[in-house]
Design a protein around this motif. Structure first.
Motif, PDB file in Angstrom:
ATOM      1  N   ASP A  60      46.507 130.626 156.256  1.00  0.00           N
ATOM      2  CA  ASP A  60      47.559 129.576 155.917  1.00  0.00           C
ATOM      3  C   ASP A  60      46.567 128.420 155.495  1.00  0.00           C
ATOM      4  OD1 ASP A  60      49.764 130.907 156.254  1.00  0.00           O
ATOM      5  OD2 ASP A  60      50.333 129.786 158.345  1.00  0.00           O
ATOM      6  N   LEU A  61      45.603 128.017 156.286  1.00  0.00           N
ATOM      7  CA  LEU A  61      44.335 126.961 155.741  1.00  0.00           C
ATOM      8  C   LEU A  61      43.781 127.521 154.364  1.00  0.00           C
ATOM      9  CD1 LEU A  61      43.121 124.341 156.520  1.00  0.00           C
ATOM     10  CD2 LEU A  61      41.306 125.930 157.714  1.00  0.00           C
ATOM     11  N   LEU A  62      43.470 128.539 154.289  1.00  0.00           N
ATOM     12  CA  LEU A  62      42.743 128.843 153.152  1.00  0.00           C
ATOM     13  C   LEU A  62      43.750 128.688 151.679  1.00  0.00           C
ATOM     14  CD1 LEU A  62      40.699 132.189 154.006  1.00  0.00           C
ATOM     15  CD2 LEU A  62      39.929 129.887 153.364  1.00  0.00           C
ATOM     16  N   LYS A  63      45.045 128.838 152.078  1.00  0.00           N
ATOM     17  CA  LYS A  63      45.972 128.841 151.070  1.00  0.00           C
ATOM     18  C   LYS A  63      46.284 127.423 150.554  1.00  0.00           C
ATOM     19  CE  LYS A  63      49.431 131.221 152.804  1.00  0.00           C
ATOM     20  NZ  LYS A  63      50.598 132.061 153.077  1.00  0.00           N
ATOM     21  N   VAL A  64      46.177 126.466 151.658  1.00  0.00           N
ATOM     22  CA  VAL A  64      46.493 125.077 151.347  1.00  0.00           C
ATOM     23  C   VAL A  64      45.367 124.415 150.928  1.00  0.00           C
ATOM     24  CG1 VAL A  64      48.667 125.001 152.913  1.00  0.00           C
ATOM     25  CG2 VAL A  64      46.261 124.111 153.560  1.00  0.00           C
ATOM     26  N   ALA A 102      36.617 126.145 152.949  1.00  0.00           N
ATOM     27  CA  ALA A 102      37.322 126.000 154.469  1.00  0.00           C
ATOM     28  C   ALA A 102      36.150 125.546 155.542  1.00  0.00           C
ATOM     29  CB  ALA A 102      37.802 127.537 154.837  1.00  0.00           C
ATOM     30  N   ILE A 103      34.988 126.052 155.292  1.00  0.00           N
ATOM     31  CA  ILE A 103      34.102 125.564 156.404  1.00  0.00           C
ATOM     32  C   ILE A 103      33.666 123.917 156.478  1.00  0.00           C
ATOM     33  CG2 ILE A 103      31.761 125.571 157.206  1.00  0.00           C
ATOM     34  CD1 ILE A 103      31.714 128.604 156.195  1.00  0.00           C
ATOM     35  N   ALA A 104      33.956 123.543 155.219  1.00  0.00           N
ATOM     36  CA  ALA A 104      33.729 121.912 155.012  1.00  0.00           C
ATOM     37  C   ALA A 104      35.237 121.320 154.936  1.00  0.00           C
ATOM     38  CB  ALA A 104      32.952 121.791 153.626  1.00  0.00           C
ATOM     39  N   ALA A 105      35.992 121.811 155.183  1.00  0.00           N
ATOM     40  CA  ALA A 105      37.462 121.521 155.042  1.00  0.00           C
ATOM     41  C   ALA A 105      37.879 120.208 156.110  1.00  0.00           C
ATOM     42  CB  ALA A 105      38.514 122.436 155.186  1.00  0.00           C
TER      43      ALA A 105
END
Length: 89
Positions: A33-37, A63-66
């Motif tokens: 879900d995180l990758l999708k948003v 995602a790592i730097a999110a």
């Protein structure tokens, strides 16, 4: 940690806690879900985004730097919601 303490944390700390908990507990649903948003959050933060989600390595890097900067702030509600659902994180 209570809700007020969570809300006082910087975005990068919320990101680190949420992602660390999800990885430790194998919560692939949250990570997916995180990758999708992330693309929408990048757009909300004023960053140009590449709509081609087939670029997995770039998305994983994002995602790592999110948890940093404007992107972290745009994703803050996602992290807060997840951490409220998992108070032991």
């Amino acid at each position: 940690m209570n809700v007020n303490e969570l809300e006082a944390l910087p975005a990068h700390e919320l990101h680190d806690r949420a992602v660390r908990y999800a990885v430790r507990h194998g919560d692939l649903g949250f990570l997916w879900d995180l990758l999708k948003v992330i693309p929408a959050a990048e757009a909300a933060a004023g960053h140009e985004t590449d709509a081609d989600l087939t670029k997995v390595s770039a998305l994983l890097s994002d995602a790592i730097a999110a948890g940093e900067g404007e992107l972290g702030e745009a994703l803050r509600p996602v992290y807060l919601e997840y951490l409220r659902e998992h108070p032991e994180a």
